[in-house]
Write an enzyme that holds these catalytic residues in place. Structure first.
Site, mmCIF file in Angstrom:
data_model
loop_
_atom_site.group_PDB
_atom_site.id
_atom_site.type_symbol
_atom_site.label_atom_id
_atom_site.label_comp_id
_atom_site.label_asym_id
_atom_site.label_seq_id
_atom_site.Cartn_x
_atom_site.Cartn_y
_atom_site.Cartn_z
ATOM 1 N N HIS A 159 -6.113 -19.743 11.784
ATOM 2 C CA HIS A 159 -6.399 -19.807 10.354
ATOM 3 C C HIS A 159 -5.125 -19.594 9.527
ATOM 4 C CE1 HIS A 159 -8.251 -17.796 6.682
ATOM 5 N NE2 HIS A 159 -8.876 -18.949 6.716
ATOM 6 N N ARG A 160 -4.697 -20.634 8.845
ATOM 7 C CA ARG A 160 -3.415 -20.644 8.103
ATOM 8 C C ARG A 160 -2.244 -20.458 9.063
ATOM 9 N NH1 ARG A 160 -5.237 -16.529 3.175
ATOM 10 N NH2 ARG A 160 -7.404 -17.222 3.117
ATOM 11 N N HIS A 170 -3.040 -21.518 0.006
ATOM 12 C CA HIS A 170 -4.396 -20.994 -0.175
ATOM 13 C C HIS A 170 -4.714 -20.606 -1.616
ATOM 14 C CE1 HIS A 170 -7.566 -17.918 -0.338
ATOM 15 N NE2 HIS A 170 -8.159 -18.715 0.524
ATOM 16 N N ASP A 193 -5.110 -24.973 4.229
ATOM 17 C CA ASP A 193 -5.715 -25.346 2.959
ATOM 18 C C ASP A 193 -4.718 -26.234 2.234
ATOM 19 O OD1 ASP A 193 -7.823 -23.359 3.345
ATOM 20 O OD2 ASP A 193 -6.248 -21.900 2.920
ATOM 21 N N GLU A 213 -5.343 -24.510 11.272
ATOM 22 C CA GLU A 213 -6.101 -24.752 10.035
ATOM 23 C C GLU A 213 -5.209 -24.512 8.836
ATOM 24 O OE1 GLU A 213 -9.016 -23.487 6.694
ATOM 25 O OE2 GLU A 213 -7.329 -22.369 7.532
ATOM 26 N N GLU A 243 -8.478 -28.024 4.862
ATOM 27 C CA GLU A 243 -9.481 -27.733 3.828
ATOM 28 C C GLU A 243 -8.980 -28.152 2.457
ATOM 29 O OE1 GLU A 243 -10.704 -23.606 3.252
ATOM 30 O OE2 GLU A 243 -11.787 -24.205 1.449
HETATM 31 O O1 G3P Z 1 -11.724 -22.780 6.089
HETATM 32 C C1 G3P Z 1 -12.519 -21.677 6.432
HETATM 33 C C2 G3P Z 1 -12.041 -20.512 5.700
HETATM 34 O O2 G3P Z 1 -10.651 -20.628 5.772
HETATM 35 C C3 G3P Z 1 -12.484 -20.524 4.257
HETATM 36 O O3 G3P Z 1 -11.940 -19.485 3.577
HETATM 37 O O4 G3P Z 1 -10.581 -18.734 1.712
HETATM 38 O O5 G3P Z 1 -9.693 -18.563 4.011
HETATM 39 O O6 G3P Z 1 -9.864 -20.770 2.936
HETATM 40 P P1 G3P Z 1 -10.440 -19.404 3.053
HETATM 41 CA CA CA Z 2 -9.440 -22.431 4.652
#
Ligand code: G3P
Ligand code: CA
Length: 281
Positions: free
Chosen positions: A30-31, A72, A59, A57, A139
């Protein structure tokens, strides 16, 4: 005696199936590996790939000059040495920022001199660097208030060869959003592209059967807040043909619980911890 043997083999079979399911749970960095390196930088994504997370992943947000950058927050205050809204800055202005030093100040036990001077990255840069190294989930942040974001996403995917039939088939790329109409729009532009619908925290129980069926028409992935799920809820979506993931799971006990619930993928800031949990099962 025969009955006991039959029972023992059934139990053995169940344990094997559960173990196989647990083995197949994939890790979504995540990120990037954002626990050990500044989020959304090459340092974080390189580390995620090095750890062997199956997925990285990120954003994306629009700059003032309508370029897609990996970021993000709405503002640049927390994770750069600048101030203000990202939508008010051009890519040229953003490229001058240091997106790494904040991490050394925020997490003194995980610092690295090399983080200083890490740059913000465009979606194009990330696709070019990682498309052959990991699967990539992207995302779209607030596409509903950023006209043209969906179209620019499509153009970026096309420019970087992400819409070739081989890459689509292997799911080298999956596009995520909390916003349904943007995912539907992108699906009309690229019908074979995999889509992931993100369910807001607390909203999982609001989804009716007919709503789930309508989401399934354009999205083959779905993700929930890990605090909202149960084995029954995960199974409800798997039966409808979704690949189910949960976000954002950073504690070992929660990771183990998600495995028991039967999720397919786990979004985590700590890919190395999740890989360890997978390997010790
Ligand atoms: O993409 C899933 C999760 O990352 C959503 O929350 O705020 O971390 O982008 P956020
Ligand atoms: Ca995300």
């Amino acid at each position: 005696m025969k009955k006991i043997l039959v029972l023992a083999s059934i139990i053995g079979l169940i344990v094997t199936i559960q173990a196989q399911e647990a083995d197949s749970i994939f890790t979504i960095a995540h990120r990037g590996d954002s626990y050990y390196a500044p989020e959304h930088t090459f340092a974080a994504f390189d580390l995620g790939v090095k750890r062997k997370a199956e997925v990285i992943e990120l954003d994306v947000r629009f700059t003032k000059d309508r370029k897609l950058v990996a970021f993000h927050d709405k503002t640049i205050d927390r994770t750069t040495n600048g101030k203000g809204y990202i939508k008010d800055k051009t890519l040229k202005q953003l490229k001058k920022l240091d997106a790494g030093s904040w991490f050394n100040k925020a997490y003194p036990t995980r610092t690295s001199k090399s983080f200083k001077g890490e740059k913000l990255r465009t979606l194009d840069e990330i696709l070019a660097r990682y498309k052959d190294k990991a699967k990539i989930y992207v995302e779209m942040k607030n596409p509903e208030t950023n006209p043209g974001m969906v179209e620019e996403m499509y153009r970026s995917l096309k420019r970087n060869g992400m819409l070739s039939s081989t890459r689509l088939k292997r799911e080298n790329i999956v596009i995520e959003s909390f916003n349904e109409s943007s995912l539907k729009k992108l699906k009309t532009l690229a019908p074979k592209l995999s889509m992931l619908y993100l369910v807001y925290s607390g909203d999982l129980d609001k989804l009716s059967d007919s709503k789930i069926t309508s989401i399934r028409k354009y999205a083959n992935h779905i993700a929930f807040d890990y605090r909202d799920v149960s084995a029954h809820k995960v199974s409800r979506f798997k039966k409808k043909g979704f690949i189910v993931s949960t976000y954002t799971v950073d504690k070992k006990a929660d990771m183990i619980r998600m495995h028991q619930y039967g999720v397919n993928g786990i979004f985590t800031n700590r890919p190395s911890l999740h890989l360890k949990v997978r390997n010790t099962k």
